[in-house]
Write a protein that holds these residues in place. Structure first.
Motif, PDB file in Angstrom:
ATOM      1  N   GLU A  30      -2.646  18.388  -3.102  1.00  0.00           N
ATOM      2  CA  GLU A  30      -3.869  17.583  -3.183  1.00  0.00           C
ATOM      3  C   GLU A  30      -3.608  16.133  -2.796  1.00  0.00           C
ATOM      4  O   GLU A  30      -4.432  15.513  -2.120  1.00  0.00           O
ATOM      5  CB  GLU A  30      -4.456  17.662  -4.589  1.00  0.00           C
ATOM      6  N   GLU A  31      -2.474  15.590  -3.201  1.00  0.00           N
ATOM      7  CA  GLU A  31      -2.138  14.207  -2.876  1.00  0.00           C
ATOM      8  C   GLU A  31      -1.926  14.041  -1.369  1.00  0.00           C
ATOM      9  O   GLU A  31      -2.366  13.056  -0.786  1.00  0.00           O
ATOM     10  CB  GLU A  31      -0.885  13.759  -3.632  1.00  0.00           C
ATOM     11  N   ALA A  33      -3.303  15.875   0.986  1.00  0.00           N
ATOM     12  CA  ALA A  33      -4.624  15.967   1.612  1.00  0.00           C
ATOM     13  C   ALA A  33      -5.403  14.673   1.403  1.00  0.00           C
ATOM     14  O   ALA A  33      -6.095  14.194   2.311  1.00  0.00           O
ATOM     15  CB  ALA A  33      -5.392  17.152   1.037  1.00  0.00           C
ATOM     16  N   ARG A  34      -5.298  14.094   0.220  1.00  0.00           N
ATOM     17  CA  ARG A  34      -5.985  12.835  -0.083  1.00  0.00           C
ATOM     18  C   ARG A  34      -5.460  11.699   0.800  1.00  0.00           C
ATOM     19  O   ARG A  34      -6.227  10.902   1.335  1.00  0.00           O
ATOM     20  CB  ARG A  34      -5.793  12.498  -1.567  1.00  0.00           C
ATOM     21  N   GLN A  35      -4.157  11.645   0.978  1.00  0.00           N
ATOM     22  CA  GLN A  35      -3.563  10.611   1.836  1.00  0.00           C
ATOM     23  C   GLN A  35      -4.021  10.763   3.286  1.00  0.00           C
ATOM     24  O   GLN A  35      -4.295   9.771   3.958  1.00  0.00           O
ATOM     25  CB  GLN A  35      -2.031  10.645   1.753  1.00  0.00           C
ATOM     26  N   ASP A  36      -4.106  12.012   3.757  1.00  0.00           N
ATOM     27  CA  ASP A  36      -4.596  12.252   5.123  1.00  0.00           C
ATOM     28  C   ASP A  36      -6.036  11.782   5.272  1.00  0.00           C
ATOM     29  O   ASP A  36      -6.401  11.163   6.271  1.00  0.00           O
ATOM     30  CB  ASP A  36      -4.491  13.735   5.480  1.00  0.00           C
ATOM     31  N   THR A  37      -6.845  12.050   4.258  1.00  0.00           N
ATOM     32  CA  THR A  37      -8.244  11.617   4.287  1.00  0.00           C
ATOM     33  C   THR A  37      -8.337  10.099   4.308  1.00  0.00           C
ATOM     34  O   THR A  37      -9.125   9.527   5.069  1.00  0.00           O
ATOM     35  CB  THR A  37      -8.999  12.171   3.056  1.00  0.00           C
ATOM     36  N   PHE A  38      -7.530   9.439   3.505  1.00  0.00           N
ATOM     37  CA  PHE A  38      -7.553   7.972   3.466  1.00  0.00           C
ATOM     38  C   PHE A  38      -7.106   7.365   4.788  1.00  0.00           C
ATOM     39  O   PHE A  38      -7.647   6.362   5.237  1.00  0.00           O
ATOM     40  CB  PHE A  38      -6.680   7.448   2.330  1.00  0.00           C
ATOM     41  N   ILE A  55      -7.095   1.728  -1.960  1.00  0.00           N
ATOM     42  CA  ILE A  55      -7.146   3.178  -2.114  1.00  0.00           C
ATOM     43  C   ILE A  55      -5.771   3.778  -2.355  1.00  0.00           C
ATOM     44  O   ILE A  55      -5.599   4.654  -3.181  1.00  0.00           O
ATOM     45  CB  ILE A  55      -7.780   3.816  -0.861  1.00  0.00           C
ATOM     46  N   MET A  56      -4.753   3.313  -1.676  1.00  0.00           N
ATOM     47  CA  MET A  56      -3.459   3.967  -1.671  1.00  0.00           C
ATOM     48  C   MET A  56      -2.492   3.378  -2.693  1.00  0.00           C
ATOM     49  O   MET A  56      -1.410   2.925  -2.352  1.00  0.00           O
ATOM     50  CB  MET A  56      -2.864   3.911  -0.270  1.00  0.00           C
ATOM     51  N   ASP A  65      -2.651  11.673 -13.733  1.00  0.00           N
ATOM     52  CA  ASP A  65      -2.609  13.110 -13.545  1.00  0.00           C
ATOM     53  C   ASP A  65      -2.825  13.798 -14.889  1.00  0.00           C
ATOM     54  O   ASP A  65      -1.911  13.899 -15.684  1.00  0.00           O
ATOM     55  CB  ASP A  65      -1.268  13.553 -12.969  1.00  0.00           C
TER      56      ASP A  65
END
Length: 147
Positions: A30-31, A33-38, A55-56, A65
């Motif tokens: 999930e992290e 995928a989240r980084q890719d989205t950001f 954001i990052m 978590d």
């Protein structure tokens, strides 16, 4: 419970360890995928520098978590240590499983490191050499991480 059969204790400890590891893997996916989205959002926006910095933010010791297995481990951690150090527990397998679980939960910051130190010091005096080595290795890891 210290009076439970050895195989039940080992299986319960192994299940807890597997749960924590499975949630760790899921959070890593999930992290990523989240980084890719950001990163995609940052590329799409002209003034991405301010957005990117807000954001990052990195997570330290599992901050932010919330997981089911972490709550279970935290709730039962004192009982887990009692089972491992109970005088009638002659099974090295149980102590090994507790040390393996301790390694995982310490790595993720699910428990306070100081709650493990007396247990790890006691396990250094164990009759089994493997248990002594595991306990010593965990103490060294804690020393390098928090010293």
């Amino acid at each position: 419970s210290p009076e439970a059969h050895q195989s039940l204790k080992e299986q319960a400890l192994m299940n807890l360890c597997d749960m924590v590891k499975a949630e760790e893997t899921q959070m890593q996916i999930e992290e990523a995928a989240r980084q890719d989205t950001f990163k995609e959002m940052a590329k799409a926006e002209e003034g991405a520098d301010a957005a990117k910095s807000s954001i990052m933010l990195p997570k330290i010791n599992g901050q932010g978590d919330a997981c089911l297995s972490g709550g279970i481990v935290q709730r039962y951690w004192p009982k887990i240590l009692v089972v491992a150090t109970h005088p009638e527990n002659n099974a090295p397998g149980v102590r090994v499983k507790v040390l393996q679980l301790a390694e995982v939960v310490l790595r993720h910051g699910l428990i306070h490191p100081m709650s493990c130190i007396p247990f790890l010091i006691a396990m250094q005096g164990d009759a089994e050499k493997m248990i002594q080595r595991l306990a010593t290795r965990l103490l060294h890891q804690l020393n390098t991480q928090y010293a």
